[in-house]
Design an enzyme around this catalytic site. Structure first.
Site, PDB file in Angstrom:
ATOM      1  N   LYS A 115       0.810  -1.214   0.000  1.00  6.65           N
ATOM      2  CA  LYS A 115       0.000   0.000   0.000  1.00  6.65           C
ATOM      3  C   LYS A 115       0.844   1.265   0.000  1.00  6.65           C
ATOM      4  O   LYS A 115       0.458   2.278  -0.580  1.00  6.65           O
ATOM      5  CB  LYS A 115      -0.956  -0.008   1.198  1.00  6.65           C
ATOM      6  CG  LYS A 115      -2.060  -1.053   1.081  1.00  6.65           C
ATOM      7  CD  LYS A 115      -3.045  -0.987   2.236  1.00  6.65           C
ATOM      8  CE  LYS A 115      -4.161  -2.001   2.059  1.00  6.65           C
ATOM      9  NZ  LYS A 115      -5.157  -1.960   3.152  1.00  6.65           N
ATOM     10  N   LYS A 217      -6.138  -9.478  -6.804  1.00 10.66           N
ATOM     11  CA  LYS A 217      -7.300  -9.634  -5.940  1.00 10.66           C
ATOM     12  C   LYS A 217      -8.423  -8.694  -6.389  1.00 10.66           C
ATOM     13  O   LYS A 217      -8.169  -7.565  -6.808  1.00 10.66           O
ATOM     14  CB  LYS A 217      -6.899  -9.309  -4.493  1.00 10.66           C
ATOM     15  CG  LYS A 217      -7.981  -9.568  -3.466  1.00 10.66           C
ATOM     16  CD  LYS A 217      -7.480  -9.206  -2.076  1.00 10.66           C
ATOM     17  CE  LYS A 217      -8.582  -9.299  -1.056  1.00 10.66           C
ATOM     18  NZ  LYS A 217      -8.160  -8.844   0.284  1.00 10.66           N
ATOM     19  N   LYS A 220     -12.069  -2.930  -4.435  1.00 12.74           N
ATOM     20  CA  LYS A 220     -12.939  -1.759  -4.569  1.00 12.74           C
ATOM     21  C   LYS A 220     -12.237  -0.635  -5.314  1.00 12.74           C
ATOM     22  O   LYS A 220     -12.873   0.226  -5.911  1.00 12.74           O
ATOM     23  CB  LYS A 220     -13.337  -1.237  -3.186  1.00 12.74           C
ATOM     24  CG  LYS A 220     -13.940  -2.235  -2.236  1.00 12.74           C
ATOM     25  CD  LYS A 220     -14.040  -1.643  -0.830  1.00 12.74           C
ATOM     26  CE  LYS A 220     -14.368  -2.682   0.217  1.00 12.74           C
ATOM     27  NZ  LYS A 220     -14.327  -2.168   1.586  1.00 12.74           N
TER      28      LYS A 220
END
Length: 355
Positions: A115, A217, A220
């Site tokens: 991230k 994956k 969103k």
């Protein structure tokens, strides 16, 4: 010496639309676990600001996740549903765990590396300490089990490390106060205040991948809406996305081993197995040797059958904002009572005066 009462805790971030991966990997398992465990389910709004501080409508997103919990079948009367920031003990215990955890432990977390990216120095301190708050979320209720996807296993291992270090560092004080609980740590029986929480990982689709790239994956944050099935999608959108899902030109294999190195095919087979509550082997037995032109319509029909009622119920519950807020308020009060009992013990163990 008492023992830990079995208790499940888990949470979902209120960021963006919930999708099929959230439903199969988390929420549907939450519903099933209600039958066998006491459960606490949380909308982790404090976690949502670790990577992005400013949100367009965080209250609305929090209510939407709550509506998804309820629409999927979670019973807020028998169990507890609340939003994290409503219970201040989460943040209080997280600070204590920041002092228990080691910087080296945090630097090893692969999710932080992913991230934060290359500009790690510009990431928030909250993002680095995220797993410490996650540990506090779980251990402030002394939860014994957490349903997690494969990507969260490392964070749960850190939770166990934090619990073990706290138990060891304060073993004498825990014993003096009579707060120790007997538990199994590998082959050894030990005493401690916090449990060594166990993961609950099962099912054929613990990790649902993108419909556009079977190596990533389902997310969103993916810029392509075709990469995911949102829980709010209607029947037409669900069918369209599955029919447009990326595949390879070969038919489905006749044996499970034939899915190796075919990530998109493996992903769609896993989704079918999870939605139909069967195994991948059974899906291959039914569709092996057939083209995707046959398999995709069958998968689309199944997905619509399973997801459309959830989407409709979400819309109905979301329209009743007063009800959603009442659920969160009631859940927060009940969760806070449990969390405060834990924090009273923790303050006594550490030596923090609170009366």
């Amino acid at each position: 010496m008492s023992s830990f009462k079995p208790l499940v805790f888990s949470g979902v971030q209120p960021t963006g639309n919930l999708h099929l991966g959230n439903y199969l990997g988390a929420i549907r398992k939450f519903v099933a676990l209600q039958e066998s465990h006491d459960c606490i389910y949380c909308v982790v709004d404090l976690h949502s600001i670790t990577a992005q501080l400013v949100h367009d409508d965080l209250p609305g997103q929090t209510r939407a996740i709550t509506a998804a919990f309820l629409a999927s079948g979670i019973d807020p009367k028998k169990h507890i549903v609340f939003n994290q920031s409503r219970v201040s003990q989460h943040a209080e215990l997280a600070w204590i765990f920041n002092c228990v955890a080691r910087i080296g432990w945090m630097n090893r977390m692969t999710q932080f590396k992913d991230k934060a990216g290359k500009d790690r120095e510009n990431a928030s301190l909250g993002l680095l300490a995220y797993p410490s708050l996650m540990a506090a979320d779980i251990l402030v209720y002394r939860a014994t089990h957490v349903p997690v996807g494969d990507d969260q296993k490392q964070h749960l291992e850190l939770t166990r490390d934090i619990a073990a270090k706290f138990n060891n560092d304060f073993s004498q004080k825990i014993g003096e106060l009579g707060l120790g609980v007997e538990m199994q740590a590998g082959d050894e029986t030990v005493n401690g205040y916090f449990p060594l929480t166990e993961p609950l990982i099962d099912g054929p689709a613990t990790r649902v991948m993108s419909l556009r790239d079977g190596t990533k994956k389902m997310s969103k944050s993916d810029p392509s809406d075709l990469s995911r099935i949102n829980l709010t999608d209607d029947a037409d959108a669900i069918s369209k996305k599955i029919k447009k899902a990326k595949t390879d030109p070969e038919p489905l294999p006749s044996e499970l081993g034939g899915l190796k190195d075919r990530p998109e095919a493996e992903n769609l087979v896993g989704i079918y197995a999870a939605l139909s509550e069967t195994s991948r082997e059974q899906v291959i037995a039914e569709f092996g040797g057939r083209q995707f032109s046959v398999f995709k319509p069958a998968l689309a029909e199944l997905a619509v059958e399973k997801l459309a009622p959830v989407a409709a119920e979400m819309r109905r519950i979301s329209a009743d904002r007063a009800y959603v807020d009442a659920v969160l308020r009631d859940g927060g009060e009940r969760a806070s009572a449990i969390a405060e009992r834990t924090m009273k013990d923790v303050r006594d163990i550490i030596g923090l005066l609170d009366d």
